[in-house]
Design a protein around this motif. Structure first.
Motif, PDB file in Angstrom:
ATOM      1  N   PRO A  13      10.511  12.213  15.165  1.00 18.79           N
ATOM      2  CA  PRO A  13      10.784  11.935  13.753  1.00 18.79           C
ATOM      3  C   PRO A  13      10.653  12.964  13.172  1.00 18.79           C
ATOM      4  N   PRO A  14      11.427  14.124  12.985  1.00 17.12           N
ATOM      5  CA  PRO A  14      11.039  15.515  11.910  1.00 17.12           C
ATOM      6  C   PRO A  14       9.897  15.576  10.980  1.00 17.12           C
ATOM      7  N   ILE A  15       9.320  16.091  10.341  1.00 17.85           N
ATOM      8  CA  ILE A  15       8.388  16.855   9.169  1.00 17.85           C
ATOM      9  C   ILE A  15       9.886  16.723   8.012  1.00 17.85           C
ATOM     10  N   PRO A  16       9.851  15.850   7.016  1.00 23.14           N
ATOM     11  CA  PRO A  16      10.566  15.326   6.700  1.00 23.14           C
ATOM     12  C   PRO A  16      10.438  17.616   5.053  1.00 23.14           C
ATOM     13  N   ASP A  17      11.215  17.496   4.720  1.00 26.13           N
ATOM     14  CA  ASP A  17      11.261  18.783   3.377  1.00 26.13           C
ATOM     15  C   ASP A  17      11.354  18.460   2.145  1.00 26.13           C
ATOM     16  N   VAL A  18       9.512  18.141   1.659  1.00 29.19           N
ATOM     17  CA  VAL A  18       9.618  17.550   0.409  1.00 29.19           C
ATOM     18  C   VAL A  18       9.243  18.820  -0.981  1.00 29.19           C
ATOM     19  N   SER A  21       7.142  19.516  -5.989  1.00 36.10           N
ATOM     20  CA  SER A  21       7.127  19.105  -7.421  1.00 36.10           C
ATOM     21  C   SER A  21       7.515  17.571  -8.054  1.00 36.10           C
ATOM     22  N   LYS A  22       8.259  16.862  -7.011  1.00 31.93           N
ATOM     23  CA  LYS A  22       8.298  15.716  -7.689  1.00 31.93           C
ATOM     24  C   LYS A  22       7.133  14.899  -6.625  1.00 31.93           C
ATOM     25  N   PRO A  23       6.201  14.507  -6.807  1.00 31.57           N
ATOM     26  CA  PRO A  23       5.412  13.573  -5.650  1.00 31.57           C
ATOM     27  C   PRO A  23       5.176  12.707  -5.494  1.00 31.57           C
ATOM     28  N   ASP A  24       6.090  12.017  -6.332  1.00 29.38           N
ATOM     29  CA  ASP A  24       5.939  10.791  -6.098  1.00 29.38           C
ATOM     30  C   ASP A  24       7.547  10.574  -4.848  1.00 29.38           C
ATOM     31  N   LEU A  25       8.449  10.968  -4.590  1.00 29.46           N
ATOM     32  CA  LEU A  25       9.192  11.083  -3.944  1.00 29.46           C
ATOM     33  C   LEU A  25       8.173  11.569  -3.145  1.00 29.46           C
ATOM     34  N   ALA A  26       7.925  12.622  -3.012  1.00 29.94           N
ATOM     35  CA  ALA A  26       7.436  13.073  -1.266  1.00 29.94           C
ATOM     36  C   ALA A  26       6.141  12.246  -0.333  1.00 29.94           C
ATOM     37  N   SER A  27       5.252  11.246  -1.442  1.00 32.10           N
ATOM     38  CA  SER A  27       4.853  10.598  -0.853  1.00 32.10           C
ATOM     39  C   SER A  27       5.587   9.656  -0.028  1.00 32.10           C
ATOM     40  N   VAL A  28       6.902   8.468  -0.963  1.00 29.65           N
ATOM     41  CA  VAL A  28       8.189   8.082  -0.807  1.00 29.65           C
ATOM     42  C   VAL A  28       8.705   8.397   1.050  1.00 29.65           C
ATOM     43  N   ASP A  29       8.639   9.946   1.266  1.00 28.38           N
ATOM     44  CA  ASP A  29       9.136  10.799   2.144  1.00 28.38           C
ATOM     45  C   ASP A  29       8.421  10.672   3.081  1.00 28.38           C
ATOM     46  N   TYR A  30       7.171  10.573   2.977  1.00 31.64           N
ATOM     47  CA  TYR A  30       5.953  11.237   3.948  1.00 31.64           C
ATOM     48  C   TYR A  30       5.419  10.183   4.403  1.00 31.64           C
ATOM     49  N   SER A  31       5.792   8.683   3.281  1.00 29.36           N
ATOM     50  CA  SER A  31       4.964   7.440   4.096  1.00 29.36           C
ATOM     51  C   SER A  31       6.144   6.410   4.688  1.00 29.36           C
ATOM     52  N   GLY A  36       7.934   6.243  10.918  1.00 28.24           N
ATOM     53  CA  GLY A  36       8.473   6.379  12.168  1.00 28.24           C
ATOM     54  C   GLY A  36       8.145   6.677  12.984  1.00 28.24           C
ATOM     55  N   LEU A  37       6.687   7.552  12.912  1.00 25.11           N
ATOM     56  CA  LEU A  37       5.897   8.043  14.058  1.00 25.11           C
ATOM     57  C   LEU A  37       4.507   6.430  14.095  1.00 25.11           C
ATOM     58  N   SER A  38       4.681   6.096  13.841  1.00 24.12           N
ATOM     59  CA  SER A  38       4.267   4.258  14.143  1.00 24.12           C
ATOM     60  C   SER A  38       4.979   3.703  15.225  1.00 24.12           C
ATOM     61  N   GLY A  43       6.944   1.887  20.241  1.00 25.40           N
ATOM     62  CA  GLY A  43       7.560   1.366  21.711  1.00 25.40           C
ATOM     63  C   GLY A  43       7.094   1.816  22.768  1.00 25.40           C
ATOM     64  N   LEU A  44       6.299   3.518  22.655  1.00 30.64           N
ATOM     65  CA  LEU A  44       5.647   4.176  24.175  1.00 30.64           C
ATOM     66  C   LEU A  44       4.802   3.571  24.398  1.00 30.64           C
ATOM     67  N   SER A  45       3.447   2.527  23.436  1.00 29.56           N
ATOM     68  CA  SER A  45       2.516   1.837  23.879  1.00 29.56           C
ATOM     69  C   SER A  45       3.160  -0.028  24.768  1.00 29.56           C
ATOM     70  N   GLU A  46       4.194   0.246  24.488  1.00 25.67           N
ATOM     71  CA  GLU A  46       4.885  -1.161  25.133  1.00 25.67           C
ATOM     72  C   GLU A  46       5.712  -1.259  26.815  1.00 25.67           C
ATOM     73  N   HIS A  47       5.922   0.254  26.530  1.00 23.75           N
ATOM     74  CA  HIS A  47       6.357   1.066  27.391  1.00 23.75           C
ATOM     75  C   HIS A  47       5.829   1.201  28.743  1.00 23.75           C
TER      76      HIS A  47
END
Length: 222
Positions: A13-18, A21-31, A36-38, A43-47
């Motif tokens: 998953p690409p790193i979101p461009d946040v 100036s809007k920390p709440d939205l940035a926190s949601v995007d990073y979460s 997605g990374l998890s 999936g890789l671990s199951e394989h």
């Protein structure tokens, strides 16, 4: 267990461009990005787990095949040992068959020699009784000499047969003893003295008594 299918290559998953100036939205995007990374790592671990199980099953299968090959090798070794055992027994029995064949050869020589000795002695006795009864006038010693010659020929033939038999049997015994010492044959069966040889020796003595009685007019055989 079938081999696990290849996992479709999924991009990280690409790193979101946040908007900082809007920390709440940035926190949601990073979460959402971390989630997605998890999921990608899960999936890789199951394989990897499926591949590990597949390798374990392959290892177990190879172990079973190795044990089967070991059992098969031991079975072949047992069969080879049994064949070697049977070959040693057949070789040991072949010495007995050879010995009996030599006895049969000596018996055939004995029959011929006995026929010659008996026929020669009969001729000698027959013509001797005719001369003693005055039925036949003794004009020559041809019948007597012919009878003695037949008996002598029988004794000579029997002597050669006994000599050949003794030499052959001694070499056969020596070879059997050498092979037994090297462990090539068992040699458990008895190897007695030939009764045929004893009988031939007695017949040889009887022939000597017969020719002595004929040649020197001895009363050995009456």
């Amino acid at each position: 267990m079938p081999r696990p299918e290849h996992v479709a290559e999924t991009p990280v998953p690409p790193i979101p461009d946040v908007d900082r100036s809007k920390p709440d939205l940035a926190s949601v995007d990073y979460s959402a990005y971390r989630t997605g990374l998890s999921n990608h790592r899960t999936g890789l671990s199951e394989h990897r787990t499926q591949l590990s199980e597949y390798r374990t099953d392959l290892s177990t299968h190879r172990t079973d095949l190795s044990e089967f090959r070991t059992d098969l090798s031991e079975h072949r070794t047992d069969l080879s040992t049994n064949r070697t055992e049977m070959s040693m027994r057949r070789t040991g029995m072949s010495f007995q068959r050879t010995r009996m064949s030599a006895d049969r050869t000596l018996m055939s020589i004995m029959r011929t020699a006995l026929s010659l000795i008996g026929f020669g002695f009969t001729i000698f006795q027959f013509f001797g009784h005719l001369q003693s009864s005055k039925i036949l006038i003794a004009t020559s010693h041809a019948p007597r000499n012919f009878g003695i010659a037949l008996v002598a020929l029988g004794i000579l033939m029997l002597t050669l047969g006994i000599g050949y038999h003794v030499v052959f049997m001694r070499s056969l015994r020596a070879e059997r003893g050498a092979m037994k010492g090297e462990g090539l044959i068992h040699g458990e069966s008895p190897y007695p003295i030939s009764l045929t040889l004893i009988t031939a020796s007695l017949l040889w003595v009887l022939g000597l008594l017969a020719i002595a009685s004929m040649a020197f007019n001895l009363g050995t055989l009456g």
